[in-house]
Write a protein that holds these residues in place. Structure first.
Motif, PDB file in Angstrom:
ATOM      1  N   TYR A 169      66.617  38.018   9.256  1.00  0.00           N
ATOM      2  CA  TYR A 169      65.341  37.349   9.010  1.00  0.00           C
ATOM      3  C   TYR A 169      65.349  36.016   9.772  1.00  0.00           C
ATOM      4  O   TYR A 169      66.408  35.552  10.214  1.00  0.00           O
ATOM      5  N   PRO A 170      64.194  35.389   9.973  1.00  0.00           N
ATOM      6  CA  PRO A 170      64.139  34.158  10.753  1.00  0.00           C
ATOM      7  C   PRO A 170      65.057  33.085  10.197  1.00  0.00           C
ATOM      8  O   PRO A 170      65.314  33.014   8.986  1.00  0.00           O
ATOM      9  N   ALA A 171      65.524  32.203  11.076  1.00  0.00           N
ATOM     10  CA  ALA A 171      66.553  31.235  10.694  1.00  0.00           C
ATOM     11  C   ALA A 171      66.006  30.005  10.002  1.00  0.00           C
ATOM     12  O   ALA A 171      66.733  29.329   9.284  1.00  0.00           O
ATOM     13  N   THR A 172      64.727  29.684  10.205  1.00  0.00           N
ATOM     14  CA  THR A 172      64.189  28.434   9.684  1.00  0.00           C
ATOM     15  C   THR A 172      62.903  28.667   8.887  1.00  0.00           C
ATOM     16  O   THR A 172      62.207  29.674   9.066  1.00  0.00           O
ATOM     17  N   SER A 173      62.577  27.685   8.055  1.00  0.00           N
ATOM     18  CA  SER A 173      61.341  27.767   7.274  1.00  0.00           C
ATOM     19  C   SER A 173      60.125  27.817   8.174  1.00  0.00           C
ATOM     20  O   SER A 173      59.177  28.582   7.918  1.00  0.00           O
ATOM     21  N   GLU A 174      60.130  27.014   9.228  1.00  0.00           N
ATOM     22  CA  GLU A 174      58.954  26.999  10.096  1.00  0.00           C
ATOM     23  C   GLU A 174      58.748  28.345  10.772  1.00  0.00           C
ATOM     24  O   GLU A 174      57.615  28.804  10.949  1.00  0.00           O
ATOM     25  N   ALA A 175      59.851  28.997  11.165  1.00  0.00           N
ATOM     26  CA  ALA A 175      59.721  30.327  11.769  1.00  0.00           C
ATOM     27  C   ALA A 175      59.165  31.322  10.747  1.00  0.00           C
ATOM     28  O   ALA A 175      58.383  32.221  11.090  1.00  0.00           O
ATOM     29  N   MET A 176      59.559  31.158   9.492  1.00  0.00           N
ATOM     30  CA  MET A 176      59.032  32.043   8.448  1.00  0.00           C
ATOM     31  C   MET A 176      57.541  31.804   8.229  1.00  0.00           C
ATOM     32  O   MET A 176      56.760  32.755   8.104  1.00  0.00           O
ATOM     33  N   PHE A 177      57.135  30.542   8.178  1.00  0.00           N
ATOM     34  CA  PHE A 177      55.713  30.255   8.016  1.00  0.00           C
ATOM     35  C   PHE A 177      54.911  30.716   9.237  1.00  0.00           C
ATOM     36  O   PHE A 177      53.769  31.171   9.097  1.00  0.00           O
TER      37      PHE A 177
END
Length: 751
Positions: A320-328
């Motif tokens: 899964y994406p590494a950072t919160s911003e990538a998730m958002f």
């Protein structure tokens, strides 16, 4: 209430069973075509038994199978039985009993049907009732969804009434008196001349006769305990004296103590590790590789923790994406591309056409973060493994699922796995998971015939929580002639139900995920053009149920945007909600909270304001009015007024406590809490970086309880969803600042 039908072997079975020197009573419903494996082995005249009451010469035991996480579940279950059995439950032994399929939860799956709770049509009610089929088929013994009271209300009363009437029949046969001339009082059958025969003296005789199945439940007006102010919870004395034993308190002779370090990227593997420093530390006995991590076994928990800190581990990246911003970014892209749309359950009028032709469209974008459960008692389990038997002691909301998973890990029959359920020091949904038990079983298998106590550190608990999902929402709407005309809300988040249930069952969830838009599509408002759409994003961080589930985020999105539309229309925030409300019970809740707060409008004078928040969740309408003051050091929350209606209230004192707890939980997380991710792992690992509401910040809370609702519902979760929007709307009233992203502290300070 009514009468139970006469016993029918394949329809409604009420039975008693002999135990050593006594009798067990219970109620079990098995309607075709629901598969009932117990029926296949019944002999002529036998009945399937679901025990809730056991009586022998030594005393009375009440079985309370719904888990207690501090919300008083054991207590209310005991009182439901006791009211019909005619005993003081504080004189009985209470136990959750051994988990079993007969304790399946018939109420909890009723929340997933595609009908709003205020829809009482025959089709909606029929589908809710039909959800007992998959609940039974899956042996869904689960505590959650504010379902304990709805599921137990009739079932446990029937068990108590059956036991009472059968004991009276046993006394009648012994003494020659007609059963109709006998009565009961405080654990005794009373003969016409006043002679008292203890239930314990009748148990052996009751086990030898057919149970009395034609019983009438007592009218609530006859209750001795339930419904009264000041009811003492059965666990209160043990908790205030420190005598209550939680899962983390269990000890056995010869016990070894363990902890783990698992990949902080959930699902990631161990690439390599170096345990040389840990192995030489005092008290360390074993280092054991386990799934996705490494376990340390020592002679006490503290030494195991210290040795685990000394492990050097190289972790593999999860998928899964590494950072919160990538998730958002992923969530925003899901909305922009309109990928993964779920069935649209709310589409009144023609929102698309109205928005296309409107001279003015109000738009807003919202965002909420991942949230941890963070109960004070970290996850723990004690496991004793032998070649032919496995015993597990833990606090859990899903004991049968734990039993079955442990059996697969240990390679033994599930009948040889025994789960002993203990009270929990909080959960909020965290103990709907079983990763910690899986780890403890792996460790215990490596050390057979030795009790192993596995405890997560706080940091491990925070890092390996399956959090509440992050979500984003885009909202558009219109107003006309001082009224809300159109509300169009689109929400994107990963599917909580598919993530959690996939871990639980190892199967994908068929059909739609109701949590994606719960708390938004099902709100009781008659807006002429009203559309709510959910988009399921790809699974990122594995997620789970969090207190109030989907309504926690969607209630924020929906009610804050409704407040924005009302403001744009120039209408009063409370009056317009009341005008739009299409459900009489919900309308009364809104009217009541206005009366309670002395509502005259959102303006309370310079730098002061108040906001309304309303969400119907789990069938319970709940409204808050939050009053705030803007000081030179930040926002101070002064007062909260709450109105709530979940139907009949069984324990008013505990009900208010649950309501206050929900308000504090909802406000604290809205103010301060978020899990943010870097290198696949949460950056918040303890309460210093994940602070809820502090004691000095807790406002005055006043709750008014209504009992107009036609159904009996739970109150553990419904006060949570309206808290965040009520606070955000109050901040707007006081400051003119609209905050659309949680936590609020990212944009405004709190005193």
């Amino acid at each position: 209430m009514g009468r139970a039908r006469t016993i029918a072997r394949r329809s409604f079975l009420i039975g008693s069973a002999a135990i050593v020197g006594g009798v067990a009573f219970g109620v079990f419903v098995a309607k075709r075509p629901i598969p009932n494996p117990l029926l296949e082995t019944l002999g002529e005249g036998e009945a399937a038994i679901t025990p809730y009451v056991k009586i022998d010469a030594s005393g009375i035991t009440l079985i309370t199978p719904r888990a207690d996480m501090g919300q008083g579940s054991y207590s209310v279950q005991a009182y439901l039985i006791a009211e019909e059995l005619d005993i003081d439950p504080t004189t009985a032994t209470l136990t959750p009993g051994q988990p079993g399929p007969a304790y399946f939860n018939r109420a909890v799956l009723g929340e997933v049907v595609p009908f709003a709770a205020h829809n009482r049509s025959a089709m909606a009610e029929g589908l809710r009732n039909a959800m007992a089929v998959p609940a039974k088929f899956l042996a869904f013994q689960m505590t959650g969804g504010s379902s304990t009271v709805p599921d137990s209300y009739t079932r446990l009363r029937m068990a108590g009434a059956t036991a009472r009437e059968t004991l009276k029949d046993a006394a009648a046969r012994q003494t020659g008196h007609a059963r109709a001339t006998l009565r009961t009082e405080d654990g005794h059958v009373i003969l016409p001349d006043g002679t008292r025969i203890a239930y314990t003296a009748l148990a052996r005789h009751a086990a030898e006769i057919a149970p009395v199945t034609d019983v009438t439940l007592r009218d609530p007006s006859e209750w001795r305990y339930l419904g009264r102010e000041g009811l003492m919870r059965t666990d209160m004395r043990a908790k205030v004296t420190g005598e209550e034993r939680f899962g983390i308190d269990i000890t056995f002779p010869g016990m070894k103590f363990a902890t783990v370090r698992a990949n902080p990227g959930l699902g990631g593997e161990v690439i390599r590790y170096d345990a040389s420093a840990a192995e030489t530390m005092r008290g360390v006995e074993r280092i054991i590789p386990i799934s996705h991590g490494i376990a340390v076994v020592a002679d006490n928990t503290w030494r195991a923790f210290r040795a685990a800190d000394a492990l050097e581990i190289t972790w593999g990246a999860p998928d899964y994406p590494a950072t919160s911003e990538a998730m958002f970014d992923t969530l925003e892209q899901t909305l922009s591309a309109r990928r993964g749309r779920e069935p649209r359950l709310r589409n009144d009028g023609d929102a698309a056409q109205v928005l296309e032709n409107a001279p003015r469209v109000i738009e807003a974008r919202y965002r909420v973060p991942y949230l941890a459960h963070a109960p004070l008692e970290p996850m723990n389990a004690v496991v004793h493994a032998s070649p032919a038997r496995l015993d597990i002691w833990t606090g859990t909301q899903i004991p049968l699922f734990i039993r079955d998973r442990a059996a697969r890990i240990a390679g033994i029959d599930k009948g040889d796995v025994h789960v002993h359920v203990y009270p929990m020091g909080g959960s909020f949904g965290h103990r709907l998971e079983m990763t910690h038990v899986e780890q403890a079983v792996e460790i215990a298998r490596a050390l057979p015939d030795t009790p192993i106590k596995m405890t997560w550190s706080r940091e491990e608990d925070m890092t390996h929580d399956y959090p509440r999902p992050a979500a984003v929402a885009h909202a558009r709407g219109t107003v006309t002639e001082g009224r809300v005309e159109c509300l169009d809300l689109s929400v994107a988040q990963s599917g909580m139900l598919s993530s959690w249930f996939g871990r639980l069952m190892g199967l994908p969830v068929p059909g739609y995920d109701p949590t994606l838009t719960a708390g938004a599509w099902d709100q009781p408002f008659a807006i002429p053009h009203y559309r709510v759409t959910g988009y399921r994003a790809q699974e990122m961080v594995p997620i789970s149920s969090w207190r109030a589930v989907g309504a926690t985020s969607n209630g924020f999105f929906h009610d804050c945007f409704l407040d924005e539309l009302i403001h744009a229309a120039g209408a009063d925030p409370l009056a317009e909600r009341i005008r739009l409300c299409s459900d009489p019970t919900s309308r009364r809740v809104l009217e009541t909270v206005g009366e309670l707060a002395g509502w005259t409008g959102p303006d309370l004078g310079p730098q002061r304001g108040r906001g309304v928040g309303f969400t119907q969740s789990f069938g319970v309408p709940c409204a808050h009015v939050v009053e705030v003051t803007q000081t030179d050091r930040g926002i101070r929350i002064d007062k909260v007024f709450t109105a709530i209606d979940s139907g009949r209230v069984l324990d008013p004192t505990n009900y208010r406590a649950q309501g206050m707890g929900g308000v504090i939980w909802g406000l604290g997380h809205a103010m301060n809490c978020a899990l943010t991710y870097e290198n696949h792992a949460p950056q918040q690992t303890n309460f210093d970086s994940y602070a809820g509401m502090r004691m000095y910040q807790v406002p005055q809370i006043e709750i008014r309880i209504l009992e107009d609702g036609q159904r009996i519902r739970g109150v553990g979760e419904p006060p949570v969803p309206p808290a965040a929007p009520a606070l955000a709307n109050a901040i707007f009233a006081a400051t003119g600042q609209r905050i659309r992203t949680l936590p609020l502290r990212n944009e405004i300070a709190f005193l």
